[in-house]
Design a protein around this motif. Structure first.
Motif: not given
Length: 123
Positions: A18, A22, A89-90
């Motif tokens: 993530g 991002y 994931d973020v």
């Protein structure tokens, strides 16, 4: 069975993935510190994605709500442009920046399971 973001609901590897997604998709608007202060001073500020201000806004809501909202509206210039896995994931990265502990299981991009995890301030 309900749980909270403080129960170790994501892995370190997932948060790292993530963190890689991002900057390109989220960081321009939400800032490298995830505090809503964009890196470009000419841009308007945005909602914070971690820590106390994020928790105040999202307190009591589920990760499913956050996942669906993020997927439908972010990035603002190109909603739904990430994969479902990239979105979770973020979210894992957001949680780790907010100080939530890592666990042994990854968050899955599954609304039913994400609905069982509540966002709340540290108990």
């Amino acid at each position: 069975q309900m749980g909270s973001v403080w129960d170790g609901v994501f892995t370190e590897a997932q948060a790292k993935r993530g963190q890689e997604v991002y900057p390109g998709s989220c960081g321009t608007c939400h800032g490298r510190r995830l505090n809503g202060a964009p890196d470009d001073p000419d841009m308007r500020s945005t909602p914070p994605l971690a820590r106390a201000r994020f928790l105040r806004v999202w307190d009591g809501r589920s990760l499913a709500t956050l996942f669906e909202y993020t997927r439908a509206t972010m990035p603002e210039s190109n909603p739904s442009s990430l994969t479902d896995q990239e979105y979770v994931d973020v979210i894992a990265y957001m949680l780790t920046v907010g100080g939530m502990p890592v666990g042994d299981e990854e968050l899955q991009p599954d609304a039913k399971n994400l609905a069982r995890v509540v966002i709340q301030p540290q108990p």
